[in-house]
Write an enzyme that holds these catalytic residues in place. Structure first.
Site, PDB file in Angstrom:
ATOM      1  N   GLU A   1       0.819  -1.238  -0.014  1.00  0.00           N
ATOM      2  CA  GLU A   1      -0.087   0.120  -0.032  1.00  0.00           C
ATOM      3  C   GLU A   1       0.968   1.120   0.161  1.00  0.00           C
ATOM      4  OE1 GLU A   1      -3.809   1.935   2.551  1.00  0.00           O
ATOM      5  OE2 GLU A   1      -2.425   0.489   3.459  1.00  0.00           O
TER       6      GLU A   1
ATOM      7  N   LYS B   1      -9.845   1.527  -2.781  1.00  0.00           N
ATOM      8  CA  LYS B   1      -9.932   1.129  -1.281  1.00  0.00           C
ATOM      9  C   LYS B   1     -11.313   1.413  -0.797  1.00  0.00           C
ATOM     10  CE  LYS B   1      -7.835   1.334   3.203  1.00  0.00           C
ATOM     11  NZ  LYS B   1      -6.710   1.901   4.001  1.00  0.00           N
TER      12      LYS B   1
ATOM     13  N   CYS C   1      -5.462  -3.163   2.716  1.00  0.00           N
ATOM     14  CA  CYS C   1      -5.205  -2.773   3.951  1.00  0.00           C
ATOM     15  C   CYS C   1      -6.448  -2.938   4.993  1.00  0.00           C
ATOM     16  CB  CYS C   1      -4.352  -1.478   4.184  1.00  0.00           C
ATOM     17  SG  CYS C   1      -3.713  -1.154   5.586  1.00  0.00           S
TER      18      CYS C   1
END
Length: 292
Positions: A53, A126, A167
């Site tokens: 990330e 995300k 994440c």
């Protein structure tokens, strides 16, 4: 009688390469480290390299980082990674990078899957924003600057059908079930986990997502102390569909002596088949209303 010819040997399973980094506030320096690592992965026979990330820029100072962040159409970063993929004839998962949303408002945390010929095969923003106050005292409000995505992404790669996540998404198993419903056979989880949450939850969450989906989980991570002052957990990990770790970064909590660390493992499609046949979750799953 002529002897029966031997059965053809099965082709070896393609290799995935995790690239563990300590990305900083200088995108040019990060790109130098990325190209060295991707070249190393290609030389070791990897079919696809996975970055962590925020591989291009990790900077929690929003004013300082603003000078580098643009809409995708205006950003040099995707094209730079496309050139690296072409030069080394390898697929690349970008991990993620900060970009301006197309409407020019807030930022997005976006992954790209780049084919060996340089084309962008998939994108993913995300979905889940990291808005937490941890027992350690750390406070993170990702939604103050970033807009969450609203779509799933699954793409065919040399390793199989790849689902995308980033994440904090790791904590939401319904996302991973939705990716499997769209055909995912492995899932990428690029991350910059904090040290305290990583020590508590990183390994168990990755193994849980692998077991409950019957997927390989491929998780490249940031590691060590970064130029913006944060510290990340590292321990980049590949987990098989039975929940068994196949590879973990040797330099567990740092980038490694070369400025990066590589962890490689074969992605065997038959392992997915075996796991899903042994525990047939799709067949067994039911939703029931229970009156209490």
């Amino acid at each position: 009688m002529e002897p029966t010819p031997p059965a053809p040997l099965a082709a070896p399973a393609p290799l995935a390469a995790l690239i563990q980094m300590t990305s900083g506030i200088d995108p040019a320096a990060n790109l130098v480290a990325i190209e060295r690592a991707v070249a190393d992965a290609a030389a070791r026979g990897a079919a696809m390299a996975f970055l962590p990330e925020m591989s291009l820029l990790l900077d929690r100072d929003r004013q300082r980082s603003a000078a580098h962040i643009a809409r995708e159409a205006d950003s040099p970063w995707p094209e730079a990674l496309q050139q690296i993929a072409r030069r080394h004839s390898i697929w690349i998962h970008s991990g993620s990078m900060p970009l301006l949303a197309d409407d020019g408002g807030r930022r997005v945390n976006r992954s790209h899957v780049i084919a060996a010929d340089g084309r962008i095969a998939a994108r993913y923003d995300k979905v889940h924003m990291f808005d937490v106050t941890l027992p350690s005292g750390e406070n993170w409000t990702e939604s103050a600057a970033y807009a969450g995505g609203d779509g799933l992404s699954v793409v065919d790669t040399p390793l199989g059908r790849l689902g995308l996540s980033i994440c904090y998404d790791l904590r939401f198993p319904e996302l991973y079930r939705a990716l499997v419903d769209q055909g995912a056979e492995l899932v990428a989880v690029p991350a910059a986990f904090t040290v305290s949450t990583g020590e508590a939850h990183w390994h168990v969450l990755l193994r849980a997502r692998a077991i409950e989906t019957g997927c390989h989980i491929v998780a490249a991570a940031q590691a060590g102390t970064h130029a913006d002052g944060r510290a990340t957990y590292g321990h980049s990990l590949i987990v098989d569909p039975w929940g068994v770790p196949l590879a973990e970064a040797a330099a567990a909590n740092r980038a490694g002596d070369a400025g990066y660390d590589l962890a490689l493992a074969p992605i065997d499609a038959t392992a997915t088949t075996r796991a899903r046949q042994a525990i047939p979750l799709a067949r067994s799953r039911s939703i029931r209303t229970i009156d209490l």
